[in-house]
Design an enzyme around this catalytic site. Structure first.
Site, PDB file in Angstrom:
ATOM      1  N   GLU A   1       0.837  -1.196   0.000  1.00 21.43           N
ATOM      2  CA  GLU A   1       0.000   0.000   0.000  1.00 21.43           C
ATOM      3  C   GLU A   1       0.872   1.247   0.000  1.00 21.43           C
ATOM      4  OE1 GLU A   1      -3.362  -0.378   2.803  1.00 21.43           O
ATOM      5  OE2 GLU A   1      -3.175   1.775   3.150  1.00 21.43           O
TER       6      GLU A   1
ATOM      7  N   ASP B   1       0.138   5.334   0.666  1.00 23.81           N
ATOM      8  CA  ASP B   1      -0.980   6.157   1.161  1.00 23.81           C
ATOM      9  C   ASP B   1      -0.762   7.645   1.195  1.00 23.81           C
ATOM     10  OD1 ASP B   1      -2.440   3.973   2.001  1.00 23.81           O
ATOM     11  OD2 ASP B   1      -1.619   3.988   4.017  1.00 23.81           O
TER      12      ASP B   1
ATOM     13  N   GLU C   1      -3.227  10.378   3.122  1.00 21.98           N
ATOM     14  CA  GLU C   1      -4.459  10.583   3.888  1.00 21.98           C
ATOM     15  C   GLU C   1      -4.487  12.026   4.357  1.00 21.98           C
ATOM     16  OE1 GLU C   1      -5.420   6.164   5.574  1.00 21.98           O
ATOM     17  OE2 GLU C   1      -4.638   7.600   7.016  1.00 21.98           O
TER      18      GLU C   1
ATOM     19  N   HIS D   1      -0.974  12.808   5.849  1.00 22.53           N
ATOM     20  CA  HIS D   1      -0.362  11.614   6.426  1.00 22.53           C
ATOM     21  C   HIS D   1       0.087  10.725   5.259  1.00 22.53           C
ATOM     22  CE1 HIS D   1      -0.404   8.215   9.399  1.00 22.53           C
ATOM     23  NE2 HIS D   1      -0.744   7.515   8.344  1.00 22.53           N
ATOM     24  N   THR D   2       1.331  10.266   5.278  1.00 21.34           N
ATOM     25  CA  THR D   2       1.803   9.344   4.225  1.00 21.34           C
ATOM     26  C   THR D   2       2.321   8.073   4.883  1.00 21.34           C
ATOM     27  OG1 THR D   2       4.091  10.197   4.218  1.00 21.34           O
ATOM     28  CG2 THR D   2       2.533  11.258   2.728  1.00 21.34           C
TER      29      THR D   2
ATOM     30  N   ASN E   1       3.949   1.018   9.274  1.00 20.99           N
ATOM     31  CA  ASN E   1       4.793   1.715  10.255  1.00 20.99           C
ATOM     32  C   ASN E   1       5.862   2.595   9.632  1.00 20.99           C
ATOM     33  OD1 ASN E   1       3.414   0.473  12.394  1.00 20.99           O
ATOM     34  ND2 ASN E   1       4.736  -1.329  12.256  1.00 20.99           N
TER      35      ASN E   1
ATOM     36  N   ASP F   1     -12.196   8.893  16.062  1.00 17.60           N
ATOM     37  CA  ASP F   1     -11.636   8.166  17.198  1.00 17.60           C
ATOM     38  C   ASP F   1     -10.104   8.271  17.243  1.00 17.60           C
ATOM     39  OD1 ASP F   1     -11.715   6.777  14.817  1.00 17.60           O
ATOM     40  OD2 ASP F   1     -11.868   4.805  15.764  1.00 17.60           O
ATOM     41  N   TRP F   2      -9.465   8.650  16.118  1.00 12.28           N
ATOM     42  CA  TRP F   2      -8.004   8.809  16.176  1.00 12.28           C
ATOM     43  C   TRP F   2      -7.465  10.003  15.407  1.00 12.28           C
ATOM     44  CZ3 TRP F   2      -4.919   8.692  11.771  1.00 12.28           C
ATOM     45  CH2 TRP F   2      -5.527   8.208  10.605  1.00 12.28           C
TER      46      TRP F   2
ATOM     47  N   GLY G   1      -5.691  12.737  18.553  1.00 10.22           N
ATOM     48  CA  GLY G   1      -5.879  11.512  19.314  1.00 10.22           C
ATOM     49  C   GLY G   1      -7.317  11.256  19.749  1.00 10.22           C
TER      50      GLY G   1
ATOM     51  N   ARG H   1       9.006   5.679  20.081  1.00  7.40           N
ATOM     52  CA  ARG H   1       8.317   4.537  19.491  1.00  7.40           C
ATOM     53  C   ARG H   1       9.261   3.387  19.192  1.00  7.40           C
ATOM     54  NH1 ARG H   1       5.354   5.387  13.769  1.00  7.40           N
ATOM     55  NH2 ARG H   1       4.591   3.280  13.378  1.00  7.40           N
TER      56      ARG H   1
END
Ligand code: NAG
Length: 284
Positions: free
Chosen positions: A111, A113, A115, A128-129, A138, A205-206, A210, A270
């Protein structure tokens, strides 16, 4: 003699006709008819094609459902350009997408992306990529934009070839994700054909800080517009337009310095000790 000159004329006419066919052919250069190249995936009447030759497509989102569409064909490399006008006003909680994906039912899908995360009125969208290879993602990077994407159409492009993936906005690259298999890093989508997908859905929800800010349904339906797509699947001989040059490299640095708001390769919290291996090679 007569016959051969006749043949010659016929060949000329044939070549001339071929040139015309190539110039106007929809697959050689995007005719941009959504009805011809795409099909709805969900949302029923919320997917609306309009304009002469089906050049514009509107997706809408209300409390009942979002909506989406995808290409009828799948592709192995190429470049996709799509003009988008994102949901205006208070778009917090909405997510508009444009992405490539292989068959998701395999559990090991690829994928690529884009977004677009909406925001409360006057606050910036987040782009968002992400890149998935064999079911693993990730690889997020996020950006703000240097313009308001809800006022006019802007062109969002994904370049995908065996060497790299490039995300562009109005020809300015935001991100280049390279294939480092020659250095033993096996994370790059290049073995599965992908379709082009787009959608508008609710993700309060996200998506918005957040899940703190909820979608304001009193503003529904929310609408995002797509138009003038171009799908160019020929990559041979296009290494130049399919990679950075001095100017676009400079633009990429400018975007990354001023508009990048998240980079998985610098997210110490992370990943602590174990960053994904391509991070040490810069071009991600
Ligand atoms: C919304 O706006 C706030 C404030 O400018 C910003 O911090 C945030 O990143 C924006 N994007 C999203 C998706 O909330």
């Amino acid at each position: 003699m007569r016959i051969s000159s006749n043949m010659h004329e016929k060949m000329l006419v044939f070549k001339f006709v071929m040139v015309i066919v190539l110039v106007v052919s929809p697959t050689a250069y995007g005719a941009g008819n959504f009805n011809a190249e795409f099909e709805p995936t969900f949302g029923g009447q919320r997917v609306r094609v309009s304009g002469p030759g089906g050049q514009t497509l509107a997706l809408s989102l209300d409390k009942g459902s979002g909506s989406g569409f995808r290409s009828k064909k799948d592709y192995m490399f190429g470049r996709v350009d799509m003009q988008l006008k994102l949901v205006g006003g208070n778009s917090a909680g909405t997510v508009t997408t444009l992405y490539l994906s292989s068959d998701q039912s395999t559990g090991r899908h690829d994928e690529i992306d884009f977004e677009f995360l909406g925001n409360v009125s006057g606050q910036p969208y987040t782009i968002h990529t992400n890149v998935f290879s064999q079911g693993e993602g990730n690889r997020e990077q996020q950006f703000h934009l240097w313009f308001d994407p809800t006022i006019n159409f802007h062109t969002y492009s994904i370049v995908w070839n065996p060497r790299l993936i490039m995300f562009l906005v109005d020809e300015t690259p935001l991100r280049v994700f390279r294939n480092y298999e020659d250095r033993g890093i096996m994370f790059f989508p290049k073995n599965q054909r992908q379709k082009i997908y787009a959608s508008l859905w609710n993700a309060d929800d996200w998506a918005t800080q957040g899940g703190l800010v909820k979608t304001d349904w009193s503003k529904a339906p929310f609408t995002a517009y797509y138009r003038n797509f171009n799908i160019d699947t020929s990559i041979n001989g296009k290494w130049k337009s399919h990679d950075l040059n001095a100017y676009t490299r400079m633009r990429l640095r400018w975007v990354q310095k001023n508009y990048m708001i998240y980079n998985y390769c610098t997210d110490w919290k992370r990943f602590s000790q174990t960053f994904p291996p391509e991070c040490k090679h810069g071009g991600v």
